[in-house]
Scaffold this active site. Structure first.
Site, short mmCIF file in Angstrom:
data_model
loop_
_atom_site.label_atom_id
_atom_site.label_comp_id
_atom_site.label_asym_id
_atom_site.label_seq_id
_atom_site.Cartn_x
_atom_site.Cartn_y
_atom_site.Cartn_z
N ASP A 1 -0.44 5.18 0.79
CA ASP A 1 -0.81 6.16 1.81
C ASP A 1 -0.90 5.49 3.18
OD1 ASP A 1 -1.32 8.54 0.12
OD2 ASP A 1 -2.87 7.28 -0.75
N ASP B 1 0.85 -1.18 0.00
CA ASP B 1 0.00 0.00 0.00
C ASP B 1 0.89 1.24 0.00
OD1 ASP B 1 -2.52 1.49 0.43
OD2 ASP B 1 -1.66 1.89 2.40
#
Length: 327
Positions: A15, A13
């Site tokens: 953010d 991922d």
């Protein structure tokens, strides 16, 4: 055996995992550059084109190409392609790069509900407002199918959690009564596509959100590492239902160097935990024990219970110190 030697690729991922508000999280860049595993960056953020994400990753010192980025915007377009004919009219509510993806996929992108689009495809844009959301609502009431890139309610930024795409989609749903079909995490498809691109058979999914990254990795039947640098904190982990529980828990990406036993929930750091009535009691703790070791100790007990504990009660000075750092 460390997490890195157990797996053959990282599905990461962005953010809250790699960066916060565009600034790299401590240790992330050095750890990834030194780990020796290929990586694909799997993001629910549909506001940037893959080439822009890759450029930004290179800007903080990571090796990245357009092919090493999978966005929920791409996943949304693939999903719509499975359900609509080529050249179908679509109303894209999002960034210009999202509209370009739709055009490149063979759709006719329109700007108004009056054009009778077959579908609305909605993704995050910082410039989205009442006019765009209302146009989407009008089109959906006119019979258009409703797709969105992801259902994240919050977006981690350097200033805290901003409004996520799921909150914007919820405004359309509140107005129309129509739930969108979401293409992003926690669906498994983005992770399956990413692993396939690398030829990986034992990938490790790494993220900061239980309801997207971890659930998505679990849905794809992949190992998962939750890092405590973004949305989901210790208390959310303790209360997580089985479908949201990661295989491993780390403070940040530096914990990729831990052994599987160190990263897995279980007694460590001299802490012990036991169930008492509706509570979990956390006791003992070595002088140099950390708050995340206390958390992993509690998780093993809490997750063995039929429902989440009412309280976690620290019963030693070290336990009190450790739980005081949870959120």
């Amino acid at each position: 055996m460390s997490l890195l030697t157990k797996h053959d690729a990282l599905l990461l991922d962005l953010d809250g995992t790699i960066w916060q508000g565009g600034e790299p999280i401590r240790g992330a860049v050095d750890t990834l550059n030194a780990c020796g595993l290929p990586a694909v960056y799997v993001t629910n953020n549909a506001s940037r084109a893959p080439e822009d994400v890759a450029h930004k990753l290179r800007g903080i010192g990571l090796e990245a190409t357009t092919e090493s980025v999978v966005t929920s915007a791409q996943a949304a377009i693939r999903l719509v392609k499975q359900n609509l004919k080529k050249h179908s009219k679509v109303l894209v509510i999002g960034t210009e790069s999202f509209k370009e993806l739709a055009t490149d996929a063979g759709f006719t992108v329109v700007e108004s509900a009056d054009d009778k689009p077959a579908a609305v495809i909605q993704g995050l844009s910082t410039e989205m407002g009442w006019e765009q959301l209302s146009e989407a609502a009008l089109a959906i009431r006119g019979g258009a199918a409703f797709y969105c890139s992801n259902m994240d309610l919050q977006l981690p930024t350097s200033r805290g959690f901003a409004v996520g795409n799921g909150a914007l989609a919820a405004a359309i749903t509140a107005s129309t009564g129509v739930e969108p079909v979401s293409a992003g995490k926690p669906g498994p498809e983005m992770f399956i596509q990413a692993a396939r691109a690398l030829g990986a058979t034992k990938p490790l999914v790494v993220g900061d959100r239980l309801d997207t990254d971890i659930m998505g990795g679990n849905n794809a039947a992949m190992d998962t590492l939750h890092v405590l640098t973004g949305v989901s904190g210790p208390m959310e982990l303790i209360e997580a239902p089985e479908r949201l529980r990661p295989d491993y828990v780390g403070v940040n990406l530096c914990d990729l160097s831990l052994t599987r036993a160190q990263a897995r929930p279980g007694a460590q750091g001299g802490f012990t935990a036991r169930f008492d009535g509706q509570d979990v009691l956390l006791e003992n703790g070595d002088d140099n024990a950390t708050w995340v070791q206390a958390l992993r100790t509690v998780l093993e007990v809490a997750w063995a219970l039929p429902k989440a504990p009412r309280y976690v009660r620290p019963c030693s000075d070290k336990a009190e110190e450790a739980t005081g750092k949870w959120w």
